[in-house]
Scaffold this active site. Structure first.
Site, PDB file in Angstrom:
ATOM      1  N   CYS A 174      -3.157   8.814  -8.071  1.00 44.91           N
ATOM      2  CA  CYS A 174      -2.422   8.688  -9.325  1.00 44.91           C
ATOM      3  C   CYS A 174      -3.310   8.895 -10.545  1.00 44.91           C
ATOM      4  CB  CYS A 174      -1.743   7.330  -9.403  1.00 44.91           C
ATOM      5  SG  CYS A 174      -2.884   5.972  -9.142  1.00 44.91           S
ATOM      6  N   THR A 215       0.846  -1.199   0.000  1.00 41.39           N
ATOM      7  CA  THR A 215       0.000   0.000   0.000  1.00 41.39           C
ATOM      8  C   THR A 215       0.875   1.241   0.000  1.00 41.39           C
ATOM      9  OG1 THR A 215      -0.199  -0.063   2.414  1.00 41.39           O
ATOM     10  CG2 THR A 215      -1.921  -1.161   1.143  1.00 41.39           C
ATOM     11  N   GLY A 222      -2.607  -2.759 -17.248  1.00 40.84           N
ATOM     12  CA  GLY A 222      -2.669  -3.661 -18.396  1.00 40.84           C
ATOM     13  C   GLY A 222      -1.398  -3.800 -19.214  1.00 40.84           C
ATOM     14  N   GLY A 226       1.180   0.341 -12.634  1.00 40.14           N
ATOM     15  CA  GLY A 226       2.224   1.335 -12.859  1.00 40.14           C
ATOM     16  C   GLY A 226       1.772   2.728 -12.454  1.00 40.14           C
TER      17      GLY A 226
END
Lengths: 423, 525
Positions: free
Chosen positions: B258, B123, B429, B225
């Site tokens: 993000c 986390t 992905g 990412g």
């Protein structure tokens, strides 16, 4: 059996112990342990066994537990056995660690033996000094070791052989779970101590009746005897708390721990002594001398053992292993109700009871053939000692149960004839 | 004198000790996972609801703690995120069943859900509590055990929060150890956890190095990412609404999520009007000097300045020596280039929005692709437009798996103002070198065993409806013989267990009742 093993067994008979070597062959257990790791033993011919014997909890944390190996290795960079006459860093550090987790707050001192028997002797001598009385009460079929005093507390099989049985009437044995007999033994107020395994192991783990142990402790108080708890097999988390006697509400005067405290890596045994009972340590601190007792490398390993068994994860593991094994054994018992007739259990200390006076021996043999090593109770061969380790994985437990179901079935058929299939 | 427990020979940093500690935590988790698989859906959901209630109740407290400990973000927004990852998250999946088998008569198949086992969850520091809530709840929904490795910068609040949820879970009947947290997550220790065969799946949310490390660990992993979302404001958009939404998004928790917009792209024809709209929405439009100062501050010689993460616009402006009105919510930084030449076109995780003007929609798409080529591939993008043709072309071209339309990207991509699955783990992905491109949810933490019948019509499908799924609930407690209050010595049943063959027509429940009565009779109770 390989030629190499046959030749080895001849050497074992010739140079080590002919009787013991042969007895195992006669029982159909041709085990010569070579490699060992975790809860697995490997016979010198390569066969793998899951170890449920663990030498009475010596291998609680598994064989060659990597953290204990590392503690011993790192310890050897700085320590050796030490000089038993002088104040020693590791001996005192372990004594403090034991005092911090002792079953009674007044237990401040630790005296050291090199093994469980010596520690029992120290405990008995301590009790005699503290009370200035000689008599010791133990349980019929008790087992506390083979040293001078310890051997007298146990079954005479091990003392008479060496002409070492009690001849002075100083060692009294009473049946387990019999409070009247206990009171009769103590009534004369001439008993120094009652020594009690919290659960008698070698006797096949008969379980204390509810209220028995606390009542024995109260009798000790009433008749001025001390209570010595032998926690060699039941301690170190095997019953879900670090010392099993606390589960029964006992605060002993003296407590002995051994076997598992050395992690199977360095032999050591400890006697925890209350301030009240520790008089000899002040009167003559050189009263008991042991060059190997409390060797400092053993202390380093023992401190790591204490730290490990007190981790919160271990507590959960022990509960899960106990519950899971019990659920599985209950199912197996239901499969063979005429043979597998009872389970004695406290935590991972279990005795499986069979409906035949030597029933545990064929079970042991068939388990051995099926890759599980568990030993019968020497003093009650109806009962198989079933002692999973503290860190067993779920997969290992499942594997044990699968094999036990097969082994018990084969033993039943051997003793009682081909099974009537039901269902 | 009180006894002290001291360490004479410290081996805590040795590989053996690190592995020993990891193994113990993971094995406790494996036991919990194994026992959890015995639970039925009602009990599972009761545990999920109890944990969600605890997460909701603690939302404010841990929002404050997280901001205080990390310095990132806005308390009120963190509280909102913490709440969103409690009841709304559970309600989103309320009607999905991850516990019972699915029966497909048409295809003659039965699908049995199989939990992964032990989820190893990393986390981040930017959304510590919301991510913990979310990962714990999706694990519990799917009857998995979870071990959390918190970001060291958010360690204290994370440990406390996870413990509170673990306690709530166990009190609601979950197996002990179903939720654990690593209290001192050093890199070598976490590597032991990730590489252990006792870990079933790593769910990695955080920096690139950590995510790549998860993928390199040899354990199955869903790693996500970094983001670097381009947002295209088309001439067909309602510019005023677009500016307001983007400011709302960028100032939400000071861009610590993000999914926040990183680079705005608009057309020359709308540039002036859009800037005006931003000013009205309390954005400060930087001049060339301001932009130079920002660039130097955010991307100093040693790389990205993590001091700025989750800080508010006024604080950042002051640090850079930029004068801005009080109440400024975001800093708009016009940049002439996109790509390696312009560090401001990288991910910033603070309320600074690079602003770039292009001459055509085609060029806008090319620049948006360039933003994601630089960083954030597979993550998020946004478009503000009134023309679905523009939205379609943009979405089909950019390498992002979620393109938010006419909504704040921070919230929208994470599923909080769109119909996307609410998440704190954005699957990046194949574009982002990850295994999953969706918003991660409970469905990624189970796999299915499929019973597949012979498709030949002559082979009939079985009657699976109403069949017992074998849920037996928590393990019964083994007796501690002789201990007051323990179950005591249990004697075996004298007769073999009846089976269905011997008692046709008797249901399992009836059988259970009969066996219980038999036992009671034997025990004399």
């Amino acid at each position: 059996m390989s030629q190499a093993k046959l030749e080895f067994l001849d050497r074992s008979r010739a140079f080590w112990n002919p009787g013991k070597t042969q007895d195992w062959q006669d029982m159909g257990v041709d085990l010569v342990i070579d490699r060992r790791e975790g809860y697995y033993l490997y016979d010198m011919d390569g066969r793998r066994l899951i170890d449920l014997h663990l030498n009475g909890g010596t291998y609680n944390l598994g064989h060659r537990n990597a953290e204990l190996v590392e503690a011993l290795r790192a310890g050897a960079e700085r320590f050796d056995m030490g000089n038993h006459h002088f104040p020693a860093l590791a001996r005192t550090a372990l004594a403090e660690a034991l005092a911090a987790c002792a079953p009674a707050p007044e237990m401040v001192y630790t005296a050291y033996g090199s093994g469980g028997g010596e520690a029992i002797d120290i405990a008995l001598k301590t009790a005699r000094h503290a009370t200035q009385k000689r008599k010791i009460v133990s349980i019929v079929k008790a087992y506390h070791g083979h040293t001078g005093l310890a051997v007298k507390t146990g079954d005479d099989r091990f003392s008479k052989l060496f002409l070492s049985e009690d001849t002075q009437g100083e060692f009294i044995q009473v049946p387990f779970n019999d409070l009247n007999a206990m009171e009769d033994a103590l009534r004369g107020r001439d008993v120094a101590a009652v020594i009690m395994e919290t659960i008698p192991a070698t006797y096949g783990f008969p379980m204390p009746k509810e209220g028995y142990l606390p009542a024995v402790k109260r009798l000790c108080e009433r008749y001025d005897a001390l209570y010595i708890a032998d926690e060699v097999q039941t301690g170190l988390m095997r019953c879900g708390e670090i010392w099993a006697c606390t589960k029964y509400g006992i605060e002993p005067d003296i407590m002995v721990t051994g076997k598992g405290i050395g992690g199977g890596m360095y032999p050591i045994a400890c006697v925890l002594i209350t301030e009240r009972c520790g008089g000899w340590l002040k009167e003559d601190g050189f009263g008991h001398i042991s060059t190997g007792g409390g060797a400092e490398l053993g202390c380093i390993v023992a401190m790591k053992v204490l730290e490990m068994v007190q981790r919160p994860e271990v507590r959960t593991m022990v509960r899960n292993i106990s519950d899971y094994m019990r659920a599985g054994l209950d199912q197996i018992m239901a499969e063979y109700p005429d043979f597998f007739i009872g389970i004695r259990q406290h935590g991972v200390v279990m005795g499986l009871e069979f409906n035949h006076e030597q029933g545990a021996k064929p079970v042991m043999k068939h388990l051995y053939d099926n890759g599980v090593w568990a030993i019968f109770s020497t003093l009650d061969p109806r009962v198989l000692q079933f002692k999973p380790g503290l860190l067993m994985t779920q997969a290992e437990c499942e594997e044990v149960l699968r094999r036990v179901e097969i082994g018990v079935g084969l033993a039943r058929d051997e003793l009682m004839g081909a099974r009537r299939r039901h269902g | 004198m009180e006894p002290q427990v001291r360490t004479l020979v410290d081996i805590s940093g040795s590989p053996a000790a690190l592995k020993g500690r990891a193994d113990l935590v993971l094995e406790r988790a494996r036991w919990a996972a194994e026992i959890f698989q015995r639970y039925d859906r009602d009990l599972t959901m009761a545990i999920v609801d109890a944990v969600a209630a605890a997460a909701h109740g603690n939302a404010g407290r841990y929002a404050e703690w997280a901001v205080k400990e990390t310095g990132f973000g806005v308390v009120e927004h963190k509280r909102h995120k913490n709440e969103m990852t409690a009841f709304p998250l559970v309600d989103f999946y309320r009607d999905e069943d991850f516990v019972n088998p699915r029966i497909d008569e048409a295809r003659k198949m039965v699908e049995i859900p199989r939990p992964a086992g032990v989820i190893m969850a990393l986390t981040p520091s930017t959304n510590p509590i919301a991510t913990i809530n979310y990962k714990i709840l999706i694990s519990l929904m799917t009857r998995n055990a979870i071990v959390i490795s918190p970001h060291p910068a958010a360690r204290e609040c994370s440990v406390d929060a996870a413990r509170a949820l673990a306690q709530a879970a166990v009190e609601a009947g979950a197996p002990d150890g179903v939720i654990q947290i690593i209290e001192d997550p050093t890199i070598p220790l976490v590597e032991q956890f990730m590489g252990s065969p006792k870990t079933s799946l790593i769910l990695a949310t955080g920096g690139t190095a950590m995510v790549r490390s998860a993928y390199s660990s040899s354990s199955p992993a869903i790693g996500v990412g970094p983001g670097n979302a381009p947002v295209f404001v088309d001439s067909s958009a309602d510019l005023s609404k677009a500016a307001k939404r983007i400011v709302e998004s960028k100032s939400f928790d000071n861009s610590a999520l993000c999914t926040n917009e990183s680079v705005l792209i608009t057309l020359a024809e709308t540039d002036a009007r859009l800037r005006q709209c931003f000013k009205q929405a309390r954005a400060h439009v930087c001049d060339d000097d301001d932009v130079a100062r920002l660039r130097r501050y955010l991307f100093h010689d040693r790389g990205f300045n993590i001091e700025c993460i989750g800080r508010d616009a006024v604080w950042i402006a002051q640090e850079c020596g930029i004068r801005v009105p009080d109440g400024t919510l975001i800093l708009l930084a016009p940049v002439g280039q996109i790509g390696v030449e312009e560090p401001l076109s990288r991910e910033k995780l603070c309320p600074v929005l690079a602003y770039h003007t292009v001459n055509s929609r085609r060029q806008a798409i090319a620049q948006a692709r360039a933003v994601l080529r630089l960083a954030g591939a597979g993550h998020s993008a946004a478009v503000h437009t009134g023309d679905e043709q523009v939205a379609m072309q943009f979405a089909a071209a950019v390498e992002a798996y979620r393109v938010v339309v006419n909504a704040p990207c921070t919230q929208g991509a994470a599923g909080f103002q769109t119909a996307l699955a609410p998440t704190f783990t954005i699957g990046t992905g194949f574009f982002g070198r990850s295994s999953v491109g969706e918003n991660i949810g409970p469905q990624h933490l189970i796999q299915w065993t499929r019973l597949a019948y012979n498709s030949d019509a002559s082979e009939p499908f079985g009657h699976y409806h109403g069949l017992s799924s074998g849920f037996s609930g928590p393990l019964p407690e083994a007796p501690a013989d002789g201990v007051p209050g323990s179950n005591g010595y249990r004697t075996p049943s004298p007769s073999p267990r009846p089976s269905q063959d011997t008692l046709p027509g008797v249901t399992r429940d009836e059988l259970r009742r009969m066996i219980a009565e038999e036992l009671r009779a034997v025990l004399g109770k």
